[in-house]
Scaffold this active site. Sequence first.
Site, PDB file in Angstrom:
ATOM      1  CD  GLU A  39      16.776  -8.927 -13.896  1.00  0.00           C
ATOM      2  OE1 GLU A  39      16.232  -9.995 -14.942  1.00  0.00           O
ATOM      3  OE2 GLU A  39      15.724  -7.670 -13.730  1.00  0.00           O
ATOM      4  N   GLY A  40      20.683  -7.689 -12.126  1.00  0.00           N
ATOM      5  CA  GLY A  40      21.247  -5.665 -12.311  1.00  0.00           C
ATOM      6  C   GLY A  40      21.663  -5.199 -13.695  1.00  0.00           C
ATOM      7  CG  HIS A  41      24.394  -5.862 -16.146  1.00  0.00           C
ATOM      8  ND1 HIS A  41      25.022  -6.556 -15.386  1.00  0.00           N
ATOM      9  CD2 HIS A  41      25.408  -4.615 -16.242  1.00  0.00           C
ATOM     10  CE1 HIS A  41      26.449  -6.607 -15.350  1.00  0.00           C
ATOM     11  NE2 HIS A  41      26.820  -5.463 -15.719  1.00  0.00           N
ATOM     12  N   GLY A 172      24.644   1.750 -12.609  1.00  0.00           N
ATOM     13  CA  GLY A 172      24.416   1.101 -11.538  1.00  0.00           C
ATOM     14  C   GLY A 172      24.555   1.931 -10.062  1.00  0.00           C
ATOM     15  CB  SER A 210      27.906  -8.083  -7.927  1.00  0.00           C
ATOM     16  OG  SER A 210      29.805  -8.497  -8.302  1.00  0.00           O
ATOM     17  CB  SER A 211      30.019  -9.311 -12.967  1.00  0.00           C
ATOM     18  OG  SER A 211      28.949  -8.746 -14.081  1.00  0.00           O
TER      19      SER A 211
END
Length: 309
Positions: A39-41, A172, A210-211
């Site tokens: 979701e961050g990406h 980010g 984070s991934s």
Amino acid sequence: MSIQLVTTVAGLRAESARLLGAKRGSSQGLVPTMGALHEGHATLARTAVEHNDVVLASIFVNPLQFGEAADLDRYPRTLDADLALLEEQGVDLAFAPSVEEVYPGGQPLVRITSGRLGEKWEGASRPGHFDGALTVVAKLLHYGTPAAGLPAGTPDGASANGGLPAYRAYFGQKDAQQLALVRRMAADLNFPVEIVGVPTVRAADGLALSSRNRFLSEAERDAALVLSRALRLLEERANAHEPLDLDSALALVESQPLVELDYFDVVDPDTLEPLAENCRETPFRGEALALIAAKVGPVRLIDNVRLSS
Ligand code: PAF
């Protein structure tokens, strides 16, 4: 419109020029990623789509920024899911090149050096990491530069950037040191691109996405929450114009046995130099970043928060 996938630099340039022409677009955005998107990406991509007529996203696991081969091999590769996520956000073009496409001559002889700013914090435990990251970001920024020569009658933006389409790249804020370095590289080397920092996305309980979170056990994930809690404590004190009392926030982190703290400090947002004064015992004033990094189980986690008072 569905997302297109290209794997060569020539393909990326041709397709992005075609899209810009077809849309009579006046701006292009680039979202560099290493895949394993979350979701961050998605937020980076959505922001880029809101700001620009044409949006490109790269998916490339850059060997140059990994210290150990094992780390590089372990990095998750999830291309199909990544493309679906990018398409949902409205990204036009995904660029997923091979290592040979990006480094046709093998390891590049000439690289970007990140200098003192790249040697501290994350750079101290990952020597060479930021040189590798900046080198690939420089290449990606070149590949994604919008084509000159828009069709006549292209709307306003074409004049805003000296006749060229506006060009923006999205990173980010979670990787605060990378963002500071990319900004510095673009300024120091006159890259014709606006670097846009996008706020960190957190799970409902505060953990920064984070991934790497997928490698945490349930107990480790619970333990990792202490990072965002400690940062929030500092943020609350800064907002209340109180002394930050870093030591008590530090004690909170150290009380968690599954967390092996690497660093936790309050720094200048641009130079990342520690702000020794104006944070511990006197009421906080000004702008700062609180940075934290720790190993939790097998995973190294980083997080940060902007302090403003
Ligand atoms: O932040 C990342 O995912 C990478 O460091 C980047 C910017 C895509 C360069 O490989």
